[in-house]
Design an enzyme around this catalytic site. Structure first.
Site, PDB file in Angstrom:
ATOM      1  CD  GLU A   1      14.509 -68.481 -54.042  1.00 38.73           C
ATOM      2  OE1 GLU A   1      14.676 -69.730 -54.325  1.00 38.73           O
ATOM      3  OE2 GLU A   1      13.629 -67.892 -53.455  1.00 38.73           O
TER       4      GLU A   1
ATOM      5  CB  CYS B   1       5.694 -60.913 -48.178  1.00 43.65           C
ATOM      6  SG  CYS B   1       6.661 -59.679 -47.130  1.00 43.65           S
TER       7      CYS B   1
END
Ligand code: SF4
Length: 362
Positions: free
Chosen positions: A110, A352
């Protein structure tokens, strides 16, 4: 078929010669690939028709669009890419932990596109999954599914619909970039070379948990900014959440960084995920100041994104906003420039440490 994306000028000159074109056609190929972003050989009109046909018989451009995307309420977009032609190492079972390589012919990765008022950043992956096993990171729970090639890395940048709007790149997606340093350096060379995309290296930041063999090469062989995942200044506590600490203690990483010049163009920053009560106390603040003393740098505080399925550090929680602000102010007042990084794309698992290939192919 071999792909042209990811090849250097010298290699493209060899390609040109191999199909009967003059050497200078290699430069034209580089221009079409990296500057004009041609989507087909047919567009390369300054190369002879015969030459283009010969190229198309033996090569592909190597551009593969994302196979799925998700859009966050804050405008962040996450893209899924299928990575073909993985080169599995011999494995004794279907998911060999020793080699870390599953027997597969493809993998998924991704990338995250983050638009802001004055910039647009793409966070690219460098490996499918990751070997490093950081306990707070959902990607770490995937295990390792293969190295990306330079073409795989560049394809993420070139093939997203928002490509032309990009101003910055961060190598902070799936994987430890310094554990795939050849492909990372090759992609950076192509992005920054005058014959390539001619980007300034100041637009690129490469993150690392401190895998020192690759980090040394990154520091020596390119001029990009560097971001070190720090997360705790105490070796024993850091080792509890980041296994890399046992092989390459962060103190050694910082000694290495101190050998380089960070006062001119290039910057080093430290990523610091804030875990309530675990790394955001006065004791940690003082140790952080001590550890970073003498190194011109910045600390980025990041809120911990707990995994929805509790697959990471279920006993850890994010620091409160107040505690993060206290830590930021204390460090800044004690000569360590510190900011709080805004979280983006949490609702689509794009923030994150949340990349787990949760998107499904269209
Ligand atoms: Fe790998 Fe980075 Fe996640 Fe650590 S934080 S497991 S290095 S992707």
């Amino acid at each position: 078929m071999e792909t042209l994306l990811g090849k250097t000028l010298q290699e493209l000159q060899q390609v040109a010669l191999s199909v009967g074109l003059p050497r200078f056609a290699g430069k034209q190929l580089a221009e079409w690939l990296y500057q004009k972003r041609a989507a087909s050989f047919a567009e390369m009109t300054n190369i002879s028709l015969k030459g283009r046909q010969a190229l198309a018989e033996q090569y592909t451009l190597g551009l593969t669009p994302p196979s799925a995307e998700a859009v966050s309420t804050d405008g962040t977009k996450k893209y899924l890419f299928k990575i073909e032609n993985q080169q599995p190492k011999p494995a004794t079972d279907s998911q060999n932990i020793t080699t870390g390589m599953p027997n597969i012919s493809h993998a998924y990765i991704e990338s995250v596109y983050i638009p802001e008022d004055d910039r647009a950043t793409l966070c690219v992956s460098t490996q499918a999954g990751c070997k490093m096993g950081c306990r707070f990171c959902m990607t770490g729970t995937l295990g390792f599914h293969g190295q990306l090639s330079a073409a795989d890395i560049l394809n993420q940048i070139f093939s997203i619909p928002d490509s032309s709007t990009l101003t910055n790149l961060v190598y902070m997606g799936e994987g430890e970039p310094c554990d795939n340093i050849d492909a990372v350096l090759r992609s950076i060379e192509i992005l920054t070379a005058p014959w390539g995309c001619a980007w300034s290296p100041k637009r690129i930041t490469v993150s690392s948990v401190g895998y020192m063999p690759g980090l040394r090469r990154l520091l020596d062989e390119c001029d990009c900014h560097v971001a070190i995942s720090l997360h705790n200044p105490f070796a024993a506590e850091r080792a509890g959440i980041m296994p890399i600490e046992k092989a390459y203690p962060v103190e050694q990483v910082i000694s290495l960084l101190k050998q380089y010049d960070w006062t001119h163009q290039r910057r080093v920053s430290f990523e610091y995920i804030c875990f309530g009560g675990k790394n955001d106390t006065m004791r940690h603040a003082q140790a952080l100041r001590q550890l970073l003393k003498g190194l011109p740098c910045r600390v980025n505080l990041i809120r911990f994104h707990e995994s929805p399925d509790n697959s990471t550090l279920s006993d850890f929680h994010s620091s409160t906003q107040e505690q993060m602000e206290w830590l930021r102010d204390w460090l800044t007042n004690n000569s360590v420039t510190t900011t709080i990084r805004r979280s983006r794309g949490e609702d689509i698992l794009a923030a994150c440490g949340m990349l787990v290939n949760s998107l499904k192919e269209n």
